[in-house]
Design an enzyme around this catalytic site. Sequence first.
Site, PDB file in Angstrom:
ATOM      1  N   ASP A 427       0.842  -1.199   0.000  1.00 44.65           N
ATOM      2  CA  ASP A 427       0.000   0.000   0.000  1.00 44.65           C
ATOM      3  C   ASP A 427       0.881   1.255   0.000  1.00 44.65           C
ATOM      4  OD1 ASP A 427      -2.319   1.542   0.193  1.00 44.65           O
ATOM      5  OD2 ASP A 427      -2.504   1.299   2.365  1.00 44.65           O
ATOM      6  N   GLU A 430       2.796   5.102  -3.844  1.00 42.31           N
ATOM      7  CA  GLU A 430       2.818   6.085  -4.969  1.00 42.31           C
ATOM      8  C   GLU A 430       4.144   6.836  -5.029  1.00 42.31           C
ATOM      9  OE1 GLU A 430       0.291   5.711  -2.776  1.00 42.31           O
ATOM     10  OE2 GLU A 430      -0.825   4.474  -4.186  1.00 42.31           O
ATOM     11  N   ASP A 503      -8.916   3.534  -3.063  1.00 38.03           N
ATOM     12  CA  ASP A 503      -9.987   3.925  -2.128  1.00 38.03           C
ATOM     13  C   ASP A 503     -11.221   4.463  -2.817  1.00 38.03           C
ATOM     14  OD1 ASP A 503      -8.231   3.151  -0.181  1.00 38.03           O
ATOM     15  OD2 ASP A 503      -7.570   5.181   0.302  1.00 38.03           O
TER      16      ASP A 503
HETATM   17  O1  MIG Z   1      -3.993   5.955   4.500  1.00 33.41           O
HETATM   18  O2  MIG Z   1      -3.962   0.665   5.493  1.00 33.41           O
HETATM   19  O3  MIG Z   1      -5.941   2.151   0.036  1.00 33.41           O
HETATM   20  O4  MIG Z   1      -6.998  -0.080   1.296  1.00 33.41           O
HETATM   21  O5  MIG Z   1      -7.158  -0.042   4.105  1.00 33.41           O
HETATM   22  C1  MIG Z   1      -4.784   4.820   4.298  1.00 33.41           C
HETATM   23  C2  MIG Z   1      -5.128   1.417   5.581  1.00 33.41           C
HETATM   24  C3  MIG Z   1      -3.940   3.606   4.142  1.00 33.41           C
HETATM   25  C4  MIG Z   1      -5.069   2.939   2.118  1.00 33.41           C
HETATM   26  C5  MIG Z   1      -5.508   1.765   1.321  1.00 33.41           C
HETATM   27  C6  MIG Z   1      -6.608   1.036   2.043  1.00 33.41           C
HETATM   28  C7  MIG Z   1      -6.110   0.606   3.407  1.00 33.41           C
HETATM   29  C8  MIG Z   1      -5.638   1.815   4.205  1.00 33.41           C
HETATM   30  N1  MIG Z   1      -4.606   2.521   3.439  1.00 33.41           N
END
Ligand code: MIG
Length: 818
Positions: A427, A430, A503
């Site tokens: 996650d 980016e 998201d």
């Molecule tokens: O700032 O890990 O897109 O799927 O549940 C949020 C928490 C961070 C973003 C991800 C989402 C995930 C969440 N993450």
Amino acid sequence: MEDNTLNPKELLNEFVEEEEGFRHLNNPADGIKPITKKYLGVPTHGVGSGSKYYFTDGDAKVELIVVNEEIMRVRLAPHGVFLEDFSYAVPKLKPKNIPVQFTEDDKEFRVSTAKVNCHIRKADFFISFSDQNNVVTSSDAKAMHWEENTQFGGYYVFSTKECHPDENFFGLGDKPTELNLRGKRLVNWNTDAYSFAWNQDPLYRSIPFYISVNEGIAHGIFFDNTFKAHFDFGGEDKTKTSFWADGGEMQYYYIHGPHMMDVVKSYHLLTGTHPMPPLWALGYHQCRWSYYPEAKFRAVAKGFREHKIPCDAIYLDIDYMDGYRCFTWNRRYFPDPKKMIADAAEMGFKTVVIVDPGIRVDDNYPVFKEGKEKKYFCRRSDDYYMEGHVWPGRCQFPDFTNPEVREWWGSLFDELIEYGVAGVWNDMNEPAVFGSGTFPADVRHDYDGYRGSHRKAHNVYGMQMVRATYEGMRKILKNKRPFTITRAGYSGLQRYASVWTGDNVASWEHLRLGNIQCQRLSMSGIPFCGTDIGGFSGEPDGELFTRWIQLGSFSPFMRAHSAGDTKEREPWSFGEPFTAINRNFIELRYRLLPYMYSAFWEHHRYGFPILRPVVMQEQDVLKNHFRQDEFTYGDKILVCPVLEPGQKSRKVYLPKGKWYNFWTNEVITGGEEVEVPTPLETIPIFVKAGSVIPEYPVMQYVGEKPIEEVKLNVYYSDYEANSFFFEDHGESFAYEQDIYSEKKFVVNGEESSLTLNQSMEGLYTPRYDGYHFRVIGLPFTPTSITIDGKDITDFSISDEKVLEFKYTKTFHTLQISK
Ligand code: MIG
């Protein structure tokens, strides 16, 4: 003192193309010099042989590489020096040794293969491409041009092509807009886009590859440039298509069709395909931010088995970690993770955990300590460490573009894997940073030795993170297939990971959008994709959730996920009738696993996309360029989701040919729209006549029981049609050594007979013998059934006219006649 080399304003520069060319959006009062762009003028020299050709105009040089008969690469060096040839997207550019003709006349230089001609016009250096019938498929509307970047060095690079009245555009990854990109201007710059909206741009991924279809002929452009890149598909000026970037080289591949499918296959030849996933990864996945503590995790697992809803994976989001430190556990919530994961495995669940790139600055945290000692974290231009706030607090970030750092990161998974973790979810790559969004432009990256600033590395950072994860897991797991999922990425990421669209929101609009995004990702080289079923933020009602499960059952990656501030969201959370319908569809997914796995094989081995929008079936029908609801999964099953609440029926377009309504077996002739009832229990699903669809028994998870019986659903057709059926061990890389079974079925129907031939390739033998046949749509009442010459006397014909019988040995020829 102002540091001129690092003016962050430069990052905000955008260009607008106008009739007279490009101009700065910035106010000259900002102190930024107005653009003075330069165009290629006249190609005075043309030389080359074999696969490489060069054309020059003074200092400027254009390189043309003939990759194969269908693909040519164009590069521009404004001052004659090309950058070293390196690409994260194209790991190895191996031009094929094929006959190429190089000719010159008064008007042009011409480089030709058997399928494509590249014309370099002498008057103005316009480059165009034509096919073997001399139909021009792509041509410059301006010569390639550039603008020196006085702040960072290098150039802004531009290419402008003609855009035709009925030309339409597809691809570019996950853009949240109409499937057809005509008229749009879009940007590639990986961005964390919580609760993104329709038309919001950019999002998480950068896939600089698009497909054009004009007058029935398709070609592709892959603009392999990792800098912030821009595309304009007849938006600014409807007669022009432009792409440009804020740095790097003007370097693009022209990919000849003529069919969109050919373009996608060739794109995969350059950037690679997805490895075969473990079979369980095609099952249903349950996720939430977050399942904790351990008791909650166990309750969810139990819930699935109690409700008899198949499920293969449960996810742990960031709360499993100790203060969000990667590779640690919160022992208060999870006192014995190894035992918990083992118990879940006992019940047939794989555990997937999340990791983030931000590493907490904390000298008592071994991962930080080691990374710091070894200088693995990204640094600013003046050598300060790149620091930013993310979930763990103050963080530093590994430079995943350094192979040594990737190797290290990969090795960190050994404990998680020893604990039994089967999949890793990447996650925030980016990379996302709270407040500032991402790294400043001056952050330096190794870029595998071809060093650059964050301007160059930003769009590949996430892909290199998940690559490190994937390669590390692959090493630790030895011969077992890793499962990885990533949010960010660049072209080629499919070699390392599946993706989810980020998201999204619990709304009908997002259900529609998700359907488009998955189709688009699929045709942009990212086959293993899915959305957060139900919507990440906000609350779906039972109906929306069920419609999403129905569509999600036909997403290559099927996972429900929800934010922490929402109500419980498991497939049984909404009560009846929703639970039963959700179960039915998840079961359908498990029944169709062998079909889906075969479609994956067709992707892996042959480069086909898995989801195919209708335009890919019939690109010559202009109306299809604007259809974005219906798609096929593989090439046999057409699906059309229901995208509005309370909808009793909807229109579905079926491409030409004969189709069977999956639910009723009714035969429908395609080539037009049909009205299909859409009670909550079903969505429109059609099977192409002539298909052979293999089906496994429903199981609660992959491998629950040995497969003893495979159903073969044979759909009669009055023409010859092929189907593939792929099987293997489902979790090792033995398929790379030909340990797999690829069966090919050929169905051929006549007025009073049906023949089905089976041939096999590969070294894997499934444990079952023979099949349970279901023959659908016979236009006659069968009296004789023979398999390899033996009579089958034990058969039945149902009210729906489905002929059923079993044959417990392998076979070559099945013959059914009147
Ligand atoms: O700032 O890990 O897109 O799927 O549940 C949020 C928490 C961070 C973003 C991800 C989402 C995930 C969440 N993450």
